[in-house]
Enzyme design. Structure first.
Site, mmCIF file in Angstrom:
data_model
loop_
_atom_site.group_PDB
_atom_site.id
_atom_site.type_symbol
_atom_site.label_atom_id
_atom_site.label_comp_id
_atom_site.label_asym_id
_atom_site.label_seq_id
_atom_site.Cartn_x
_atom_site.Cartn_y
_atom_site.Cartn_z
ATOM 1 N N CYS A 117 -3.412 2.876 0.624
ATOM 2 C CA CYS A 117 -4.256 4.074 0.504
ATOM 3 C C CYS A 117 -4.251 4.853 1.826
ATOM 4 O O CYS A 117 -3.214 5.372 2.213
ATOM 5 C CB CYS A 117 -5.664 3.719 0.036
ATOM 6 S SG CYS A 117 -6.547 5.157 -0.599
ATOM 7 N N HIS A 217 -4.837 0.803 -4.643
ATOM 8 C CA HIS A 217 -5.453 -0.370 -4.001
ATOM 9 C C HIS A 217 -5.090 -1.651 -4.738
ATOM 10 O O HIS A 217 -5.896 -2.172 -5.520
ATOM 11 C CB HIS A 217 -6.976 -0.214 -3.957
ATOM 12 C CG HIS A 217 -7.472 0.685 -2.873
ATOM 13 N ND1 HIS A 217 -7.694 0.253 -1.580
ATOM 14 C CD2 HIS A 217 -7.765 2.004 -2.889
ATOM 15 C CE1 HIS A 217 -8.108 1.273 -0.839
ATOM 16 N NE2 HIS A 217 -8.162 2.343 -1.610
ATOM 17 N N GLU A 219 -5.105 -4.593 -3.652
ATOM 18 C CA GLU A 219 -6.001 -5.711 -3.272
ATOM 19 C C GLU A 219 -7.205 -5.781 -4.202
ATOM 20 O O GLU A 219 -7.822 -6.827 -4.346
ATOM 21 C CB GLU A 219 -6.412 -5.599 -1.796
ATOM 22 C CG GLU A 219 -7.597 -4.681 -1.487
ATOM 23 C CD GLU A 219 -7.266 -3.195 -1.586
ATOM 24 O OE1 GLU A 219 -6.095 -2.840 -1.864
ATOM 25 O OE2 GLU A 219 -8.193 -2.382 -1.383
#
Ligand code: MN
Length: 243
Positions: A117, A217, A219
Site C-alpha cells: 500500500c 493489503h 497481510e
C-alpha cells in the site's frame, strides 16, 4: 537459517488520539504484518525510524529482506518533484526520509523488497517514480479505492511478470484502502497489476527475484487467501536465497 526481514514501523507523531501522550512520537506496527512474515518463515525485525537516514547501511548487515508497510500518511510530493494538491493527506517527513533511504540502500545491495500500500508508493518514489496525490480528484472514472478492508475490486495480473508467476492467477480480488496511487513507475519498474479503471495496483523490477509493491493489503487477507500466502512465501523465500 531463517531470513531476517526488516519491517519499518510507523512513527505515530503523537496526535493524542489514543492512550499515548499528545506530542510524544511513538513507533507502532500492526501485528498482522509481523504474523504474516513469521508464518511465511521469516524472522521479523522491527525497524524504528531514525532521525536521519544515514544509518541504513548498518541495517543491511543484519537484514535479508525489507518490508515497507502501509501508512496513514502520504509521501511528501516534493520527493517526486510536485507541489502539494489540495487533497493531499498529512505527511510524515521523518518516516518518509528514513524509508526512502533504506529502500535505496536495499536496492543497491540487491535485497528483496516488498512494499505494501503506502509502502508500494514509497518503493516507487524511492526509485524515481511519481504518485497521483488523490485518486478521486485526479483519476477520472476511478473506482472507490478507499475504505474497503475486505476484498472489493478485481486486479488483472500482467502476464509474465514476477507477480503473475507467484500468484498463478490472471485476476484476483483485493481489498482497497488507498487514496493515492502510482502514476509513473520508477526506474526499471514495470506495472504488474492494474484495476479495470486503469489504476496501477502493483509494480515490480522483473529482473530482480523479489522487488514488488502491491497497492492492496495481503497481510489483512493472509488467513483466508491463498494468493496472499503465496506472496509472503515468495518474499521470504527470496530473502532466504539472498541470505
Ligand atoms: Mn485499489
Amino acid at each position: 537459517m531463517q531470513p531476517r526481514i526488516g519491517i519499518t514501523c510507523d512513527l505515530d507523531l503523537g496526535t493524542g488520539k489514543d492512550f499515548r501522550a499528545p506530542g510524544r512520537p511513538t513507533h507502532v506496527l500492526y501485528d498482522d504484518y509481523v504474523q504474516a512474515v513469521a508464518t511465511a518463515g521469516g524472522v521479523p525485525v522491527l525497524l524504528p525510524t531514525a532521525t536521519r537516514g544515514d544509518n541504513t547501511a548498518s541495517y543491511m548487515q543484519i537484514l535479508h529482506g525489507l518490508l515497507i508497510p502501509g501508512s496513514p500518511a502520504d509521501v511528501d510530493p516534493a520527493c517526486y518533484g510536485e507541489e502539494p494538491h489540495p487533497r493531499l493527506g498529512p505527511v510524515n517527513p521523518r518516516r518518509t526520509s528514513f524509508e526512502l533511504a533504506i529502500v535505496r540502500q536495499a536496492r543497491a545491495q540487491g535485497l528483496p523488497i516488498f512494499g505494501i500500500c503506502g509502502g508500494a508508493q514509497v518503493l516507487n518514489v524511492a526509485l524515481g517514480g511519481s504518485l497521483y496525490q488523490d485518486i478521486p480528484s485526479q483519476v477520472s472514472k476511478a473506482y472507490k479505492h478507499s475504505g474497503s478492508p475486505d476484498p472489493s475490486h478485481l486486479v488483472d495480473l500482467v502476464p509474465e511478470t514476477r507477480l503473475a508467476a507467484i500468484l498463478r492467477v490472471q485476476e484476483t480480488r483485493v481489498n482497497s484502502l488507498h487514496h493515492q496511487a502510482i502514476k509513473v513507475p520508477g526506474q526499471e519498474m514495470v506495472i504488474s497489476a492494474s484495476a479495470r479503471d486503469g489504476v496501477i495496483e502493483a509494480v515490480e523490477i522483473s529482473s530482480q527475484p523479489f522487488v514488488i509493491g502491491v497497492q492492496w493489503h495481503p497481510e489483512r487477507l493472509f488467513a483466508d487467501d491463498e494468493a496472499s500466502r503465496r506472496l509472503f512465501s515468495a518474499f521470504v523465500q527470496a530473502a532466504a536465497t539472498y541470505a
